[in-house]
Design a protein around this motif. Structure first.
Motif, PDB file in Angstrom:
ATOM      1  N   ASN A  34       5.917  -1.415  -7.042  1.00  0.00           N
ATOM      2  CA  ASN A  34       6.734  -1.768  -5.891  1.00  0.00           C
ATOM      3  C   ASN A  34       6.779  -0.665  -4.835  1.00  0.00           C
ATOM      4  N   HIS A  35       6.659   0.596  -5.261  1.00  0.00           N
ATOM      5  CA  HIS A  35       6.702   1.705  -4.307  1.00  0.00           C
ATOM      6  C   HIS A  35       5.271   2.007  -3.844  1.00  0.00           C
ATOM      7  N   VAL A  36       4.624   0.996  -3.319  1.00  0.00           N
ATOM      8  CA  VAL A  36       3.214   1.088  -2.989  1.00  0.00           C
ATOM      9  C   VAL A  36       3.028   1.813  -1.660  1.00  0.00           C
ATOM     10  N   LYS A  37       1.950   2.584  -1.597  1.00  0.00           N
ATOM     11  CA  LYS A  37       1.557   3.162  -0.324  1.00  0.00           C
ATOM     12  C   LYS A  37       0.888   2.072   0.510  1.00  0.00           C
ATOM     13  N   THR A  38       0.600   2.375   1.749  1.00  0.00           N
ATOM     14  CA  THR A  38      -0.083   1.410   2.598  1.00  0.00           C
ATOM     15  C   THR A  38      -1.487   1.158   2.046  1.00  0.00           C
ATOM     16  N   ALA A  39      -1.765  -0.098   1.711  1.00  0.00           N
ATOM     17  CA  ALA A  39      -3.079  -0.454   1.182  1.00  0.00           C
ATOM     18  C   ALA A  39      -4.090  -0.545   2.319  1.00  0.00           C
ATOM     19  N   ASP A  40      -5.351  -0.324   1.977  1.00  0.00           N
ATOM     20  CA  ASP A  40      -6.391  -0.538   2.980  1.00  0.00           C
ATOM     21  C   ASP A  40      -6.500  -2.024   3.313  1.00  0.00           C
ATOM     22  N   ILE A  41      -6.576  -2.853   2.269  1.00  0.00           N
ATOM     23  CA  ILE A  41      -6.788  -4.282   2.443  1.00  0.00           C
ATOM     24  C   ILE A  41      -5.782  -5.042   1.574  1.00  0.00           C
ATOM     25  N   THR A  42      -5.112  -6.014   2.145  1.00  0.00           N
ATOM     26  CA  THR A  42      -4.296  -6.938   1.362  1.00  0.00           C
ATOM     27  C   THR A  42      -5.033  -8.262   1.265  1.00  0.00           C
ATOM     28  N   LEU A  43      -5.353  -8.675   0.029  1.00  0.00           N
ATOM     29  CA  LEU A  43      -6.021  -9.951  -0.209  1.00  0.00           C
ATOM     30  C   LEU A  43      -4.975 -11.040  -0.402  1.00  0.00           C
ATOM     31  N   LEU A  44      -5.131 -12.141   0.298  1.00  0.00           N
ATOM     32  CA  LEU A  44      -4.223 -13.280   0.233  1.00  0.00           C
ATOM     33  C   LEU A  44      -4.930 -14.381  -0.542  1.00  0.00           C
ATOM     34  N   LEU A  45      -4.384 -14.710  -1.707  1.00  0.00           N
ATOM     35  CA  LEU A  45      -5.106 -15.486  -2.713  1.00  0.00           C
ATOM     36  C   LEU A  45      -4.302 -16.717  -3.101  1.00  0.00           C
ATOM     37  N   GLU A  46      -4.838 -17.882  -2.853  1.00  0.00           N
ATOM     38  CA  GLU A  46      -4.135 -19.127  -3.159  1.00  0.00           C
ATOM     39  C   GLU A  46      -4.736 -19.776  -4.405  1.00  0.00           C
ATOM     40  N   GLY A  47      -3.953 -19.757  -5.495  1.00  0.00           N
ATOM     41  CA  GLY A  47      -4.349 -20.454  -6.713  1.00  0.00           C
ATOM     42  C   GLY A  47      -5.586 -19.913  -7.385  1.00  0.00           C
TER      43      GLY A  47
END
Length: 509
Positions: free
Chosen positions: A5-18
């Protein structure tokens, strides 16, 4: 569910449906490939599911460069509301009515300030809150007006609950967008609800938004919705005909996903397809051609090439279908084809190799079909298996799907030295027969047949299994094609450049 939860800024956030990491194979395998193959980038994952009970444990161990995972279930109402009398604000609902008009007639265009205003106010007091959408007079008047103007056959009750159920997840997505940890760029692996979330994040945060489509989401949802047993309307109930064979409620769902697909295309840059046919489909569905490009899948040759030496000296009369046991894979056509194959080639077997936990009713129907055709002991359900364990035992790799994009399993079969017999869907024809003069000169790596045609399927399967010269020529063509055009390093390099460009744009912004 959240990790780190205490994540640093990610390079890429993947948005994944199902898909990843709770469903194995297909798109999920590709996502796992990308994360493992690009260790220089950190990834945050946002998983969107339907109902929580539909998903079990994770199917993949998350790589070390995954710094965050959060899961949201759009069909689960974790925040039930108590109805209270409320008027709702007139202008935001008028904006939504104009957006619906755009969905009906996209050629009319969508003013940018209108979309910006709707997104900024979605779920907010100055716009349309979830409570306003569910309980306000303005919402009721909008639904009633649309019903009286456009609805052709279902009861008002069916129409009312359809509108509520298709729109309610959008308010959940608006809340998710405001809470997703910071990221330098966002990458959706489909349109639909994941693409809508990407559009929201791009609009709200001004970060680059990339879109990759393996299959065309609106096309696949159209197939699903046309067949869905949970959608009923009056003409279906009373046995009436359907306009274009699709009822009003089904068309309403289809138009909804087409509409949010257009919103996703308008926000995404670049828009990636796996092959040229899908790129053209994206453009037809509203994507700006200048922002589209093709990046084919690639596989790990070092993993599959050694399987060639494990093959028997003769071609084994075993046809294997590697895939989920679900309707879109049309397992029943494979089973029916095996009846003819086994009659004319008594030693033949058909192996169905894939998970059976997604559609229990369909699995039961497939097993019953095997019994009714007298194929017990000939058609075998092996469940999930590692490709390395089964590919060397097969004489032919089978796909009977009614929809595909660029199936990794075909490339894996080629690399392992296995010809492929596929229905004419997605990129399967160009994979088997070649794409362009130079590629086609390599020869056919198997055969392509029409959808849902078990007799044609059986005929081509027998021709490949019983003609040694043709089989070995197809094997050589598949090996040459995958090694020349579909390797992991090629795919990784293309996505590495996309991600680097997105991160550079973030720094410059």
């Amino acid at each position: 569910m959240n990790i780190n939860n205490h994540v640093k800024t990610a390079d890429i956030t993947l948005l994944l449906e199902g898909t990843y990491p709770y469903v194995s194979g297909g798109v999920s395998s590709w996502v796992h490939q990308i994360i493992l193959g690009l260790p220089e980038f950190s990834f945050s994952l946002v998983f969107l599911g339907g109902a929580r009970d539909n998903y079990g444990a994770m199917k993949y161990a998350l790589p070390d460069n995954v710094v965050h995972l959060e899961c949201h279930y759009l069909m689960d109402d974790d925040n039930p509301t108590t109805p209270k009398a409320r008027r709702g604000q007139a202008r935001p609902f008028a904006d939504i009515a104009r957006l619906h008009d755009y969905f009906r007639t996209p050629e009319s265009g969508l003013p940018k300030d209108l979309l910006t205003r709707i997104i900024a106010g979605l779920g907010q007091p100055e716009g349309v809150t979830r409570e306003d959408f569910l309980h306000s007079e303005q919402s009721w008047e909008l639904i009633c007006n649309d019903y009286s103007r456009f609805c052709t056959d279902p009861s008002f009750v069916d129409f009312f609950w359809t509108v509520r159920s298709m729109h309610a997840p959008l308010f959940m997505l608006a809340g998710i967008a405001r809470q997703v940890p910071p990221s330098h760029a966002f990458h959706a692996i489909s349109t639909g609800y994941a693409g809508f979330l990407g559009m929201l994040l791009h609009q709200q945060r001004g970060r680059p938004f990339l879109l990759s489509e393996h299959g065309i989401y609106t096309k696949e949802r159209t197939i699903d919705l046309t067949q869905a047993g949970w959608i009923k309307d009056a003409r279906e109930t009373f046995g009436g005909g359907l306009d274009d064979d699709v009822s009003y409620i089904r068309r309403l769902w289809i138009r909804f996903f087409e509409g949010i697909g257009r919103l996703t295309y308008a926000a995404a840059d670049p828009i990636v397809a796996l092959y040229e046919g899908n790129r053209r489909r994206q453009i037809a569905d509203g994507a700006d051609a200048a922002r589209t490009q093709v990046i084919p899948n690639g596989i790990d040759l070092a993993r599959f090439a050694p399987l060639r030496i494990r093959r028997a000296g003769r071609v084994p009369p075993i046809i294997g279908l590697l895939g989920r046991v679900v309707p879109i894979k049309d397992i029943k056509t494979f089973i029916r084809a095996m009846r003819t194959v086994c009659t004319l080639l008594p030693d033949a077997e058909g192996w169905i190799i894939g998970p059976e936990d997604e559609d229990e009713e369909y699995v039961r129907e497939c097993r019953e079909l095997v019994t009714s055709l007298g194929l017990e002991g000939k058609v075998k359900f092996l469940g999930f298996q590692k490709p390395e364990d089964v590919l060397p035992q097969l004489g032919l790799l089978a796909l009977t799907s009614i929809s595909e994009a660029l199936p990794l399993v075909i490339l894996e079969g080629f690399a392992s030295g296995l010809p492929v017999l596929s229905t004419d869907v997605g990129s399967c024809r160009e994979l088997i027969e070649g794409n362009g003069e130079e590629d086609r000169a390599l020869g056919a790596a198997g055969a392509v047949v029409p959808i849902a045609d078990p007799e044609s399927y059986a005929r081509e399967a027998l021709a490949l299994l019983t003609n040694g010269h043709r089989w070995h020529a197809a094997q050589a063509a598949g090996i040459a094609r995958v090694e020349r055009y579909y390797t992991q390093p090629m795919m990784y390099d293309r996505y590495r450049r996309l991600y680097q460009s997105a991160l550079q744009a973030t720094e410059e912004g």
